[in-house]
Design a protein around this motif. Structure first.
Motif, PDB file in Angstrom:
ATOM      1  N   ASN A  74     -49.093 -20.602 -39.715  1.00  0.00           N
ATOM      2  CA  ASN A  74     -50.296 -21.373 -39.385  1.00  0.00           C
ATOM      3  C   ASN A  74     -50.650 -21.256 -37.908  1.00  0.00           C
ATOM      4  O   ASN A  74     -51.826 -21.165 -37.537  1.00  0.00           O
ATOM      5  CB  ASN A  74     -50.099 -22.845 -39.758  1.00  0.00           C
ATOM      6  CG  ASN A  74     -50.131 -23.057 -41.260  1.00  0.00           C
ATOM      7  OD1 ASN A  74     -50.830 -22.353 -41.974  1.00  0.00           O
ATOM      8  ND2 ASN A  74     -49.364 -24.016 -41.761  1.00  0.00           N
ATOM      9  N   PHE A  75     -49.633 -21.246 -37.053  1.00  0.00           N
ATOM     10  CA  PHE A  75     -49.862 -21.049 -35.619  1.00  0.00           C
ATOM     11  C   PHE A  75     -50.464 -19.667 -35.363  1.00  0.00           C
ATOM     12  O   PHE A  75     -51.356 -19.498 -34.527  1.00  0.00           O
ATOM     13  CB  PHE A  75     -48.537 -21.205 -34.870  1.00  0.00           C
ATOM     14  CG  PHE A  75     -48.662 -21.069 -33.374  1.00  0.00           C
ATOM     15  CD1 PHE A  75     -49.478 -21.918 -32.652  1.00  0.00           C
ATOM     16  CD2 PHE A  75     -47.954 -20.086 -32.691  1.00  0.00           C
ATOM     17  CE1 PHE A  75     -49.599 -21.799 -31.265  1.00  0.00           C
ATOM     18  CE2 PHE A  75     -48.055 -19.962 -31.312  1.00  0.00           C
ATOM     19  CZ  PHE A  75     -48.885 -20.817 -30.596  1.00  0.00           C
ATOM     20  N   SER A  76     -50.005 -18.676 -36.119  1.00  0.00           N
ATOM     21  CA  SER A  76     -50.501 -17.308 -35.999  1.00  0.00           C
ATOM     22  C   SER A  76     -51.992 -17.225 -36.297  1.00  0.00           C
ATOM     23  O   SER A  76     -52.765 -16.626 -35.538  1.00  0.00           O
ATOM     24  CB  SER A  76     -49.719 -16.388 -36.949  1.00  0.00           C
ATOM     25  OG  SER A  76     -50.341 -15.142 -37.095  1.00  0.00           O
ATOM     26  N   VAL A  77     -52.421 -17.839 -37.406  1.00  0.00           N
ATOM     27  CA  VAL A  77     -53.832 -17.751 -37.784  1.00  0.00           C
ATOM     28  C   VAL A  77     -54.710 -18.528 -36.807  1.00  0.00           C
ATOM     29  O   VAL A  77     -55.826 -18.112 -36.471  1.00  0.00           O
ATOM     30  CB  VAL A  77     -54.051 -18.209 -39.242  1.00  0.00           C
ATOM     31  CG1 VAL A  77     -53.974 -19.705 -39.399  1.00  0.00           C
ATOM     32  CG2 VAL A  77     -55.387 -17.708 -39.761  1.00  0.00           C
ATOM     33  N   ILE A  78     -54.195 -19.643 -36.286  1.00  0.00           N
ATOM     34  CA  ILE A  78     -54.951 -20.404 -35.288  1.00  0.00           C
ATOM     35  C   ILE A  78     -55.156 -19.570 -34.023  1.00  0.00           C
ATOM     36  O   ILE A  78     -56.245 -19.546 -33.434  1.00  0.00           O
ATOM     37  CB  ILE A  78     -54.239 -21.737 -34.973  1.00  0.00           C
ATOM     38  CG1 ILE A  78     -54.428 -22.710 -36.142  1.00  0.00           C
ATOM     39  CG2 ILE A  78     -54.768 -22.365 -33.685  1.00  0.00           C
ATOM     40  CD1 ILE A  78     -53.630 -23.985 -36.037  1.00  0.00           C
ATOM     41  N   LEU A  79     -54.112 -18.857 -33.611  1.00  0.00           N
ATOM     42  CA  LEU A  79     -54.229 -17.982 -32.440  1.00  0.00           C
ATOM     43  C   LEU A  79     -55.252 -16.876 -32.657  1.00  0.00           C
ATOM     44  O   LEU A  79     -56.054 -16.555 -31.767  1.00  0.00           O
ATOM     45  CB  LEU A  79     -52.868 -17.362 -32.105  1.00  0.00           C
ATOM     46  CG  LEU A  79     -51.866 -18.229 -31.348  1.00  0.00           C
ATOM     47  CD1 LEU A  79     -50.552 -17.470 -31.177  1.00  0.00           C
ATOM     48  CD2 LEU A  79     -52.408 -18.626 -29.976  1.00  0.00           C
ATOM     49  N   LEU A 140     -61.634 -15.134 -42.096  1.00  0.00           N
ATOM     50  CA  LEU A 140     -61.967 -14.879 -40.696  1.00  0.00           C
ATOM     51  C   LEU A 140     -60.811 -14.189 -39.988  1.00  0.00           C
ATOM     52  O   LEU A 140     -61.006 -13.311 -39.143  1.00  0.00           O
ATOM     53  CB  LEU A 140     -62.322 -16.197 -39.997  1.00  0.00           C
ATOM     54  CG  LEU A 140     -62.811 -16.127 -38.549  1.00  0.00           C
ATOM     55  CD1 LEU A 140     -63.993 -15.191 -38.413  1.00  0.00           C
ATOM     56  CD2 LEU A 140     -63.183 -17.511 -38.046  1.00  0.00           C
ATOM     57  N   ALA A 141     -59.582 -14.554 -40.363  1.00  0.00           N
ATOM     58  CA  ALA A 141     -58.405 -13.938 -39.743  1.00  0.00           C
ATOM     59  C   ALA A 141     -58.354 -12.440 -40.031  1.00  0.00           C
ATOM     60  O   ALA A 141     -58.047 -11.630 -39.145  1.00  0.00           O
ATOM     61  CB  ALA A 141     -57.132 -14.607 -40.246  1.00  0.00           C
ATOM     62  N   ALA A 142     -58.655 -12.042 -41.278  1.00  0.00           N
ATOM     63  CA  ALA A 142     -58.626 -10.624 -41.641  1.00  0.00           C
ATOM     64  C   ALA A 142     -59.709  -9.848 -40.907  1.00  0.00           C
ATOM     65  O   ALA A 142     -59.467  -8.766 -40.352  1.00  0.00           O
ATOM     66  CB  ALA A 142     -58.803 -10.471 -43.154  1.00  0.00           C
ATOM     67  N   THR A 143     -60.920 -10.408 -40.878  1.00  0.00           N
ATOM     68  CA  THR A 143     -62.037  -9.754 -40.209  1.00  0.00           C
ATOM     69  C   THR A 143     -61.765  -9.604 -38.714  1.00  0.00           C
ATOM     70  O   THR A 143     -61.935  -8.529 -38.139  1.00  0.00           O
ATOM     71  CB  THR A 143     -63.332 -10.568 -40.427  1.00  0.00           C
ATOM     72  OG1 THR A 143     -63.577 -10.670 -41.830  1.00  0.00           O
ATOM     73  CG2 THR A 143     -64.514  -9.903 -39.754  1.00  0.00           C
ATOM     74  N   VAL A 144     -61.332 -10.677 -38.098  1.00  0.00           N
ATOM     75  CA  VAL A 144     -61.062 -10.673 -36.661  1.00  0.00           C
ATOM     76  C   VAL A 144     -59.931  -9.708 -36.316  1.00  0.00           C
ATOM     77  O   VAL A 144     -59.968  -9.016 -35.300  1.00  0.00           O
ATOM     78  CB  VAL A 144     -60.710 -12.098 -36.183  1.00  0.00           C
ATOM     79  CG1 VAL A 144     -60.069 -12.084 -34.801  1.00  0.00           C
ATOM     80  CG2 VAL A 144     -61.954 -12.950 -36.172  1.00  0.00           C
ATOM     81  N   SER A 145     -58.911  -9.652 -37.177  1.00  0.00           N
ATOM     82  CA  SER A 145     -57.771  -8.776 -36.931  1.00  0.00           C
ATOM     83  C   SER A 145     -58.209  -7.325 -36.776  1.00  0.00           C
ATOM     84  O   SER A 145     -57.747  -6.612 -35.877  1.00  0.00           O
ATOM     85  CB  SER A 145     -56.763  -8.905 -38.082  1.00  0.00           C
ATOM     86  OG  SER A 145     -55.661  -8.054 -37.882  1.00  0.00           O
ATOM     87  N   ILE A 251     -61.354 -23.817 -38.120  1.00  0.00           N
ATOM     88  CA  ILE A 251     -62.662 -24.068 -37.508  1.00  0.00           C
ATOM     89  C   ILE A 251     -62.487 -24.626 -36.107  1.00  0.00           C
ATOM     90  O   ILE A 251     -63.202 -24.253 -35.171  1.00  0.00           O
ATOM     91  CB  ILE A 251     -63.490 -25.023 -38.382  1.00  0.00           C
ATOM     92  CG1 ILE A 251     -63.713 -24.391 -39.764  1.00  0.00           C
ATOM     93  CG2 ILE A 251     -64.819 -25.364 -37.736  1.00  0.00           C
ATOM     94  CD1 ILE A 251     -64.298 -25.335 -40.780  1.00  0.00           C
ATOM     95  N   ALA A 252     -61.520 -25.520 -35.935  1.00  0.00           N
ATOM     96  CA  ALA A 252     -61.243 -26.089 -34.611  1.00  0.00           C
ATOM     97  C   ALA A 252     -60.844 -24.996 -33.632  1.00  0.00           C
ATOM     98  O   ALA A 252     -61.277 -24.991 -32.467  1.00  0.00           O
ATOM     99  CB  ALA A 252     -60.128 -27.125 -34.722  1.00  0.00           C
ATOM    100  N   ALA A 253     -60.024 -24.055 -34.080  1.00  0.00           N
ATOM    101  CA  ALA A 253     -59.574 -22.970 -33.215  1.00  0.00           C
ATOM    102  C   ALA A 253     -60.753 -22.112 -32.768  1.00  0.00           C
ATOM    103  O   ALA A 253     -60.839 -21.707 -31.601  1.00  0.00           O
ATOM    104  CB  ALA A 253     -58.545 -22.111 -33.958  1.00  0.00           C
ATOM    105  N   PHE A 254     -61.661 -21.847 -33.683  1.00  0.00           N
ATOM    106  CA  PHE A 254     -62.838 -21.034 -33.334  1.00  0.00           C
ATOM    107  C   PHE A 254     -63.725 -21.768 -32.327  1.00  0.00           C
ATOM    108  O   PHE A 254     -64.186 -21.184 -31.344  1.00  0.00           O
ATOM    109  CB  PHE A 254     -63.631 -20.691 -34.597  1.00  0.00           C
ATOM    110  CG  PHE A 254     -64.750 -19.723 -34.347  1.00  0.00           C
ATOM    111  CD1 PHE A 254     -64.495 -18.373 -34.168  1.00  0.00           C
ATOM    112  CD2 PHE A 254     -66.068 -20.165 -34.274  1.00  0.00           C
ATOM    113  CE1 PHE A 254     -65.521 -17.481 -33.919  1.00  0.00           C
ATOM    114  CE2 PHE A 254     -67.103 -19.271 -34.035  1.00  0.00           C
ATOM    115  CZ  PHE A 254     -66.828 -17.923 -33.860  1.00  0.00           C
TER     116      PHE A 254
END
Length: 398
Positions: A74-79, A140-145, A251-254
């Motif tokens: 979870n920390f990974s995806v937030i980053l 969003l994590a996959a796209t951003v990666s 969403i908060a991370a973004f």
């Protein structure tokens, strides 16, 4: 005893990180996206596959899906999402404006409706609603990666892609929230449904604009040597606020990333974030793989329904995104890349599946079908997205 458990958990985390990096290097020459390599590592070394065999041989529960793995995943995806907002900024989000919102909405609503209509012929209304909700949100994590892997933040299409994928998460979570209330209450009057949607949308908008206005001002007066620490404090406070309101921490991370990008200290924070991602970035996708028992692919009925769900999710997303993307970019190739980049479902699809299973709305078979959809769309979408970028964008710029 507790100390031994922590040592084993640390050993597992370091082993998974090493294996993920090794998998990325091994598959890189075949142009396999990094996140796909990480998911493969997770599937292979899950407790359901080779990881379970290693556990038996060593007589130690080395490869397990424990609370430590979940926490760092979870920390990974937030980053990852924080870095996306940080690299994008409010100016780029604003440039996509209404079209970004329209692409996100159509890209979430069309596959939801399409899946609901088709799966209503197979399952009852509640199950069909959850199947539809699972197909709504882009990962969003996959796209951003992949955007980060190829450093495409300056490309015109990436502005629409990332802003639409971010807003898409909001739309999908509103859909999920509405669906959950419909299932819980049995039925929800149209007025109450509309008010709920407006309430969630307004909360997101208010938090977003307050953050973009206040956070840059706060960071302006912060000393350089503590700006990284303050940025993390801001990130975690926003995550807390969004969780209280009922939104995903993604969403908060973004929002935190977008707000900090407007600060004069953004370059320093960006360097610090990239360092953290290089260490912890792969863990989320490894975790997604570990959560997937390989044997779900050997049940013919579940596999066929999972493939049907994947097909509907892909077609619905492309039909929702492609026309808007073309209107924005005026370029067919970039429009296709944008639509394909929105195909991966990843974490949100799995979240919906877990909500349905834990709430006894979905059985294990239906849960497996959503997991198959999340994996297929993430694998296929990521691979095609990466291939098109290399053929149409990198070759052209090179």
């Amino acid at each position: 005893m507790e100390t031994d458990e922590i040592y084993v958990a640390l050993l597992e985390l370091f082993s998974l990180l090493a294996l993920a990096q090794g998998g990325r290097l091994l598959l890189r020459k075949y142009f396999i996206p990094a996140l796909v390599a990480e998911i493969i590592v997770g599937i292979v070394f899950s407790p359901y596959a080779l990881g379970g065999v290693i556990n038996s041989i060593l007589q130690v529960n080395l490869f397990s899906i424990n609370n430590y793995v979940v926490l760092f995943a979870n920390f990974s995806v937030i980053l990852l999402i924080f870095a996306a907002g940080l690299s994008h900024g409010f100016k780029n989000l604003r440039s996509s404006g209404f079209l970004g919102f329209l692409a996100a909405t159509l890209g979430a609503v069309i596959p939801t409706y399409l899946v609901f209509v088709v799966f209503s012929l197979v399952y009852d209304t509640q199950v069909a609603l959850l199947m539809g909700a699972a197909s709504a949100a882009t990962s969003l994590a996959a796209t951003v990666s992949i955007v980060d892997e190829y450093k495409l933040y300056r490309e015109n299409f990436s502005r629409l892609l990332i802003s639409a994928a971010a807003i898409d998460d909001v739309v999908a979570l509103i859909i999920l929230s509405t669906v959950v209330e419909l299932i819980t209450l049995g039925s929800l009057p149209l007025v109450q449904t509309t008010l709920r949607v407006l309430e969630l949308s307004l909360a997101w908008i208010v938090i977003f604009f307050v953050a973009v206005f206040l956070i840059p001002k706060i960071l302006t007066v912060v000393r350089d040597e503590i700006v990284d620490n303050i940025s993390l404090v801001i990130l975690f406070v926003l995550v807390l606020i969004m969780l209280v309101v009922g939104f995903s921490p993604v969403i908060a991370a973004f929002i935190a990333g977008v707000a900090i990008a407007e600060s004069v200290k953004s370059k320093r924070v960006n360097g610090f974030t990239e360092t953290l991602i290089s260490i912890f970035g792969p863990l989320f996708f490894v975790y997604v793989g570990m959560e997937t028992p390989f044997y779900i692919f050997f049940n013919l009925n579940d596999l066929l329904l999972g493939l049907l769900l994947s097909f509907l999710a892909i077609v619905g997303k492309i039909f929702g995104i492609l026309p808007v993307a073309y209107f924005y970019t005026k370029n067919l190739k970039q429009s296709i890349i944008t639509a394909v980049g929105m195909i991966p479902r990843g974490e949100i699809g799995l979240v919906v599946a877990t909500v349905g299973l834990s709430g006894n709305v979905l059985d294990v078979s239906q849960y497996s079908q959503i997991v198959i959809m999340a994996l297929i769309t993430t694998f296929l979408g990521s691979y095609i997205f990466s291939t098109l970028i290399r053929k149409w964008i990198i070759v052209k710029s090179g």
